[in-house]
Scaffold this active site. Structure first.
Site, PDB file in Angstrom:
ATOM      1  CG  HIS A 169      -6.616 -18.410  -0.806  1.00 60.14           C
ATOM      2  ND1 HIS A 169      -6.058 -17.887  -1.757  1.00 60.14           N
ATOM      3  CD2 HIS A 169      -7.532 -19.085  -1.233  1.00 60.14           C
ATOM      4  CE1 HIS A 169      -6.761 -18.132  -2.886  1.00 60.14           C
ATOM      5  NE2 HIS A 169      -7.434 -19.157  -2.637  1.00 60.14           N
ATOM      6  CG  ASP A 203      -2.940 -17.099  -0.725  1.00 62.30           C
ATOM      7  OD1 ASP A 203      -2.894 -18.165  -0.793  1.00 62.30           O
ATOM      8  OD2 ASP A 203      -3.758 -16.125  -1.302  1.00 62.30           O
ATOM      9  CB  SER A 255      -9.181 -18.221  -5.457  1.00 61.42           C
ATOM     10  OG  SER A 255      -8.441 -19.205  -4.894  1.00 61.42           O
TER      11      SER A 255
END
Length: 321
Positions: A287, A257, A163
């Site tokens: 995600h 995501d 991320s």
């Protein structure tokens, strides 16, 4: 996590996980005072992560350019493979720490047999861009020069991040390439943040996803940039005009995501620049799914793949897919 519900059919394990997380009744980390929000963020993963045994875990403080940067060194059982992986945690540049991603680092170390060094870089909003990038670059350079002093192989080195940590990993690789002294042989970018425009089809499709919403990303970018998203290509990776000479790359994307399309676009741009890239999308995952290896079989599968790709990357065996 946001407080929304799943808007469509999804993997049954993900639906069950969401029910479990909702039942825990944790508040949104963004709504709490910052220290409480950070504890809340880290605490949500412990009940649903996997924490495999490794050979040893050691916390250290590195002096990086006069700054003290905490790191956690994970050593595998038995004889370690050559090389090391530097891990940069996610959390929107605001949340996340050595505890929140302990399970991922343990899994990578156990499955790869490679020493992993997790970095607790400075976080926004107290330390906006480029503080986290500077810490990431500083630790990589420290390990390349002095890693054996703490029992970490200096070469070959990989950088790994999930991320916002994926954003930092790629940014560090750019900085080191431009400086002409990159020790990196490989980078693994796990559902990375790459584009502050936030205008892709996956942003629209997954705007209200409970694991990461578009509104959350707007807030994260603002925190990182001191009020607005940074335009600098060390943050806005999509604005980097020249990607040539970056290390061979593995990029993992999740289908549900908001960041899916920008990650895939970054992989395509790397490939167009002549960088060997292996790209894998998990179409039925949200995600951050690798954090939930205690509940999601696909997370365990993904972590095994990440470990295998790091081993191949440090061995110099990466071909584009």
């Amino acid at each position: 996590m946001s407080e929304n519900t799943l808007p469509r059919a999804t993997h049954p394990e993900v639906a069950a996980l969401l029910d479990e997380l909702i039942a825990a009744n944790r508040p949104s980390s963004r709504t709490l005072p910052l220290p409480d929000g950070r504890r809340n963020f880290a605490g949500q993963f412990a009940p649903v992560s996997a924490f495999p045994q490794v050979g040893a875990v050691e916390d250290r403080i590195l002096d990086v350019g006069g700054r003290e940067v905490p790191v956690r060194v994970y050593r595998p059982e038995g004889t370690a493979r050559a090389g090391a992986a530097v891990f940069l945690h996610g959390g929107g540049w605001v949340f996340g720490d050595l505890e929140s991603h302990d399970g991922i680092c343990r899994s990578i170390t156990r499955r790869s047999g490679i020493t992993t060094v997790a970095v607790h870089y400075r976080r926004a909003p107290e330390h906006p861009f480029p503080a986290a990038v500077d810490d990431a670059v500083g630790v990589i350079r420290w390990l390349a020069a002095r890693g054996p002093e703490i029992g970490v192989p200096a070469r070959p080195l990989a950088v790994v991040g999930d991320s916002s940590g994926g954003n930092l990993a790629a940014a560090a690789a750019l900085v080191l390439r431009d400086a002409g002294d990159s020790p990196l042989e490989f980078q693994a970018l796990l559902y990375p943040v790459t584009d502050p425009a936030m205008d892709t089809a996956s942003y629209r499709e997954n705007a209200d996803d409970p694991f990461l919403s578009a509104d959350e990303m707007v807030w994260y970018w603002a925190q990182y940039g001191g009020g607005q998203p940074p335009a600098d290509p060390r943050a806005a990776l999509s604005a980097a005009g020249d990607l040539r000479g970056l290390p061979p790359t593995y990029l993992l994307a999740a289908g549900f995501d908001p960041l899916r399309d920008e990650g895939l676009a970054f992989a395509a741009a790397l490939n167009a620049a002549g960088v060997p890239v292996r790209c894998r999308e998990y179409p039925d995952m949200p995600h951050g799914f690798l954090l939930f290896a205690g509940r999601l079989s696909r997370a365990a599968e993904g972590l095994s793949e990440v470990a295998d790709e790091i081993v191949a990357g440090l061995a110099g065996v990466v071909t584009s897919t």
